[in-house]
Design an enzyme around this catalytic site. Structure first.
Site, PDB file in Angstrom:
ATOM      1  N   CYS A 140       4.608  -4.304   7.509  1.00  0.00           N
ATOM      2  CA  CYS A 140       4.022  -5.640   7.636  1.00  0.00           C
ATOM      3  C   CYS A 140       4.314  -6.187   9.030  1.00  0.00           C
ATOM      4  O   CYS A 140       5.440  -6.113   9.520  1.00  0.00           O
ATOM      5  CB  CYS A 140       4.510  -6.631   6.587  1.00  0.00           C
ATOM      6  SG  CYS A 140       3.897  -6.316   4.922  1.00  0.00           S
ATOM      7  N   GLY A 141       3.292  -6.691   9.663  1.00  0.00           N
ATOM      8  CA  GLY A 141       3.427  -7.268  10.993  1.00  0.00           C
ATOM      9  C   GLY A 141       3.121  -8.751  10.961  1.00  0.00           C
ATOM     10  O   GLY A 141       2.141  -9.186  10.347  1.00  0.00           O
TER      11      GLY A 141
END
Length: 378
Positions: free
Chosen positions: A16-17
């Site tokens: 996840c960014g």
């Protein structure tokens, strides 16, 4: 003899960014900066979710609540019911299908409409504030009208999200071409325990509060049940939803500042509290006893935004990353420094906050307002 270690390269629970940027002068800019930052962190997602929140994008309707509504499977019966519900409970000043690019690389997109509304309260509901009224009606739509979900509900802002990489979602909603805002947050999803579907993409929103999240909230069940006592109901099949409702409850309804809310989400350990001076010990003991059900357990980082301010915070032992940078009036928070430097190479300052300590960015006008309020209290 010890068994051979098996490595599963496609099993990654640390992705996840996250990205957020605010221009503290209030200058509005396109979504291109946030889009390019997310492209730099593409390996953090797997194409099962991407999204953006943008603030200041509807100046012509800035005094009205902008409801972005998703209709799963293009369910026109659901749309008809939502139209009737909104007409009965709001003054709808303008409504339209959200413009999209049909050539974008996204799979099975649902129907999206936006409605600009003002509350039309009746009977006992006149006692509610406008914000409380909108929250109540959003919960009614999300829980009672099948295949209809309000994905954002604040004034002069909106959430754009779906299944795909962030750049695909940006292309679908034409964020670089059609919108300008003074603050953007963005998310690239790598679902681990919940499905990759359009409603489950980040950001999550209630009123103008938005949350993007990296990690896993193992306290979700406790958090969810606590929030239900205050009229918040989770319907989007992912743990992050509780964070949006928690910040609305604590900061809007109870008036707590970010600095205290961060200590509710990520409080000191009990053994640390035991060795504090008496004043701090009483304070943190009271926080943990009164707000224990909103302690956020597990590895997590979040970026939270509302009109005028944005903050990023990690769990207390930094099991998920966050970095911040500044350049003039711009303040950035991101999962990776590389994403910040991809869009702003010549930074004035780069720093990594301690676990549980928020990085806060506010409009200068908001800072002046808070300073005035503080001086009046003193």
């Amino acid at each position: 003899m010890r068994g051979k270690r098996v490595v599963l390269p496609d099993k990654d629970h640390q992705a996840c960014g996250l990205f957020g940027v605010i221009d503290r002068s209030g200058r509005r800019f396109s979504g291109e900066m946030a889009i390019n930052a997310m492209i730099n962190m593409k390996v953090r997602g797997n194409g099962l979710g991407g999204g953006f929140a943008a603030y200041g994008i509807y100046p012509e309707y800035k005094d009205y609540y902008a409801l972005h509504v998703m209709f799963q499977d293009w369910d026109m019966e659901a749309k008809h019911r939502v139209d009737e519900f909104l007409d009965a409970n709001f003054d709808v000043v303008y409504a339209e299908e959200i413009p999209v690019n049909p050539e974008a690389n996204v799979a099975s997109p649902p129907l999206f409409w936006r409605y600009f509304v003002s509350p039309n309260k009746k009977g006992d509901e006149k006692k509610l504030s406008d914000d409380d009224y909108v929250v109540k009606k959003v919960m009614e739509i999300n829980t009672k009208i099948n295949n209809a979900y309000v994905v954002s509900s604040g004034k002069d802002m909106g959430v754009f999200k779906g299944v795909g990489f962030p750049e695909d979602i940006a292309e679908y909603f034409m964020l670089a071409e059609e919108y300008k805002g003074y603050m953007w947050t963005a998310h690239s999803r790598f679902p681990t325990n919940t499905p990759g579907w359009w409603g489950g993409a980040h950001p999550f929103c209630i009123l103008d509060w938005t949350v993007v999240h990296n990690g896993e909230i193992s306290s979700y069940g406790t958090n969810k049940r606590y929030l239900e006592m205050f009229g918040y109901y989770c319907t989007l099949l992912t743990d992050t939803e509780v964070m949006a409702y928690a910040v609305d409850l604590l900061m809007r309804k109870q008036g707590l500042p970010i600095e205290i809310v961060s200590k509710i989400f990520a409080p000191p350990m009990w053994d640390h509290i035991d060795i504090m001076d008496e004043k701090k010990k009483k304070f943190y003991t009271a926080l943990r006893m009164n707000y224990g059900p909103l302690l956020i357990n597990g590895p997590w980082t979040i970026v939270v935004a509302r009109h005028g301010e944005m903050f990023g915070i990690t769990d207390r032992i930094r099991l998920r990353p966050i970095t911040s940078g500044e350049k003039g009036d711009l303040l950035f928070v991101s999962s990776e420094e590389s994403a910040i430097r991809a869009v702003c190479p010549d930074l004035d300052r780069v720093y990594t906050p301690m676990g549980g300590e928020p990085v806060i960015g506010r409009l200068k006008s908001r800072e002046k307002e808070l300073a005035k309020q503080l001086s009046e209290v003193e």
